[in-house]
Design an enzyme around this catalytic site. Sequence first.
Site, PDB file in Angstrom:
ATOM      1  N   LYS A 110      -0.731  -9.262  -7.745  1.00 17.77           N
ATOM      2  CA  LYS A 110      -0.229  -8.156  -6.978  1.00 17.77           C
ATOM      3  C   LYS A 110       0.650  -8.340  -6.043  1.00 17.77           C
ATOM      4  O   LYS A 110       0.754  -9.425  -4.651  1.00 17.77           O
ATOM      5  CB  LYS A 110      -1.511  -6.935  -6.312  1.00 17.77           C
ATOM      6  CG  LYS A 110      -0.775  -5.934  -6.299  1.00 17.77           C
ATOM      7  CD  LYS A 110      -1.450  -4.805  -4.787  1.00 17.77           C
ATOM      8  CE  LYS A 110      -1.280  -3.837  -4.188  1.00 17.77           C
ATOM      9  NZ  LYS A 110      -1.668  -2.936  -3.797  1.00 17.77           N
ATOM     10  N   GLU A 145       8.403   6.505  -6.365  1.00 22.77           N
ATOM     11  CA  GLU A 145       7.555   6.049  -4.860  1.00 22.77           C
ATOM     12  C   GLU A 145       7.899   6.177  -3.860  1.00 22.77           C
ATOM     13  O   GLU A 145       7.241   6.475  -2.799  1.00 22.77           O
ATOM     14  CB  GLU A 145       6.506   5.309  -5.823  1.00 22.77           C
ATOM     15  CG  GLU A 145       5.002   5.623  -4.991  1.00 22.77           C
ATOM     16  CD  GLU A 145       4.459   4.295  -5.193  1.00 22.77           C
ATOM     17  OE1 GLU A 145       3.787   3.538  -4.335  1.00 22.77           O
ATOM     18  OE2 GLU A 145       4.186   4.374  -6.420  1.00 22.77           O
ATOM     19  N   GLU A 177      -5.476  -1.461  -9.038  1.00 20.95           N
ATOM     20  CA  GLU A 177      -4.349  -1.210  -7.722  1.00 20.95           C
ATOM     21  C   GLU A 177      -5.287  -1.000  -6.978  1.00 20.95           C
ATOM     22  O   GLU A 177      -5.436  -1.772  -5.893  1.00 20.95           O
ATOM     23  CB  GLU A 177      -3.031  -0.407  -6.902  1.00 20.95           C
ATOM     24  CG  GLU A 177      -2.882  -1.184  -6.389  1.00 20.95           C
ATOM     25  CD  GLU A 177      -1.361   0.186  -6.167  1.00 20.95           C
ATOM     26  OE1 GLU A 177      -0.810  -0.084  -5.167  1.00 20.95           O
ATOM     27  OE2 GLU A 177      -1.073   0.257  -7.169  1.00 20.95           O
ATOM     28  N   GLU A 210      -3.060   5.736   7.154  1.00 19.23           N
ATOM     29  CA  GLU A 210      -4.422   4.599   6.569  1.00 19.23           C
ATOM     30  C   GLU A 210      -4.590   4.265   8.040  1.00 19.23           C
ATOM     31  O   GLU A 210      -3.668   3.292   8.970  1.00 19.23           O
ATOM     32  CB  GLU A 210      -3.148   3.597   5.399  1.00 19.23           C
ATOM     33  CG  GLU A 210      -4.016   2.596   5.414  1.00 19.23           C
ATOM     34  CD  GLU A 210      -3.604   1.513   4.200  1.00 19.23           C
ATOM     35  OE1 GLU A 210      -4.207   0.619   4.105  1.00 19.23           O
ATOM     36  OE2 GLU A 210      -2.396   1.850   3.795  1.00 19.23           O
ATOM     37  N   LYS A 255       7.904   8.681  -0.299  1.00 23.56           N
ATOM     38  CA  LYS A 255       6.959   8.015   0.575  1.00 23.56           C
ATOM     39  C   LYS A 255       8.107   8.222   1.879  1.00 23.56           C
ATOM     40  O   LYS A 255       7.852   8.856   2.806  1.00 23.56           O
ATOM     41  CB  LYS A 255       6.669   6.624   0.541  1.00 23.56           C
ATOM     42  CG  LYS A 255       5.431   6.041  -0.304  1.00 23.56           C
ATOM     43  CD  LYS A 255       4.816   4.700  -0.455  1.00 23.56           C
ATOM     44  CE  LYS A 255       3.645   4.804  -1.556  1.00 23.56           C
ATOM     45  NZ  LYS A 255       3.356   3.401  -1.191  1.00 23.56           N
TER      46      LYS A 255
END
Length: 466
Positions: free
Chosen positions: A219, A445, A313, A269, A449
């Site tokens: 990743k 994406e 993910e 987060e 964001k």
Amino acid sequence: MLSLLKTSLQQHIDAGIPAGPGVRQISLPWTPGSHVPMLDWLNTCTLYPQFYWQHRDGAQEAASCGGLLTFDRLSAAQRFLSTNRTAWPALRLWGINAFGNGNDNSEQNDGDDDSAGDGQNGHANGNDAGEPESCLLLPRLTWQRDAQSHRLVLNLASDVSLGDDARLCLAWLQQAAPATPLPPWTAQLREEVHQPERSRWRDTVAQALAQFGRGGLTKVVLARRTRLGFSGNINPHALMAASRRVNHDCYHYMLAWSAQRAFLGSSPERLYLRRQRQLDTEALAGTVASRSASATVGQLAQWLMNDDKNQRENLLVVDDICQRLQDSAITLDVMPPEVVRLRTVQHLRRAITARLDCRDDSRCLAMLQPTAAVAGLPRDAARAFIARHEPFDRQWYAGSAGYLSHAQAEFCVSLRCALAERQTLWLYAGAGIVEGSDAEREWQEVNNKAAGLRTLLTGDKPTAAN
């Protein structure tokens, strides 16, 4: 506020403040007579640097101004707090940590809880090799809110004379102006340039997918920086206030070095919350839009919970965090997945809790930053890929922002963020690339964001795609 501080400080001066070096803290409970937003007050204040913070649950908020001491490494900040923990246990430092190079082999303290992180008083210190750069401040003044309880915290510090610093602080308070409302946003967008541009983004995603096939990388999180040019200067306080109003369930943070230069963002987060030896962290990875022309929010959330690519993910991040914590954790627990809904996107989140064998924030930062959610896996291979292929230095993007004290520390991951410099705004966002990723979907994406801040300046409505 100002009259209360002046009276209290004058009383301390009259009672006698040592002429020698040292640190002192004056903490006062305060009930605001009227509603004055913290960002309005910070914008009026002329003392820099400044730091603003609001917890994602909205219950905790703080605004700080002035940098009596500045630390360029978290370990130096930790040593300063440890040195002063007996006399001033409530000292709290505020600021940001860069994405950096990380340091899996950093020196760790294997002593007991109270000795971890002990050391000498630290000012700016570049001798902690391998640590990411930090900008952590002992502020002159902090206005803190915890739920409906307000407190003013005034710090004094001097290498020469604490008494002289107290008199200097009193002179500043006597000249400080009361808060005034933030000005409205009037500048117009003149230019928008992506780094990388779309074709190079597609090429980089293709290179990542090819490397997955060769092994050694599972990743990588690729980022995009967008330069927005405006017709007038950007007021970072006003941008932070606008984001705070609409981007709910986010940590809001801003470090302003001057009225014209600031790093700010609204991140969903948490990197970690440490209370003594208790650690709370999370895996926030896997994304879908919050709105779509073809599906409801609930349908998109259900799709996210069942989508193989996004679940893989997220679990990659969970596994990486658990592996990094296992040598330091006495207990370690992972909660079931949940969907977190934000204004423009929805994410998969799994909460992770641990009981640590000692209290050491330098160790926590080394273990957890950067997470696989912002760098990739394996960490070193992902960082090497990012260094080779991203056309800019991330610096503070994908680092962390928050506060540090002896008893407790909390940092969010510095996402959904921007660097404001006069008439230019550098806007950052990224996407996790794993096997099966589609370059166009990942580009969208990133758009979703970045829209969390971009639409506040341009007036455009966020676009979304499944």
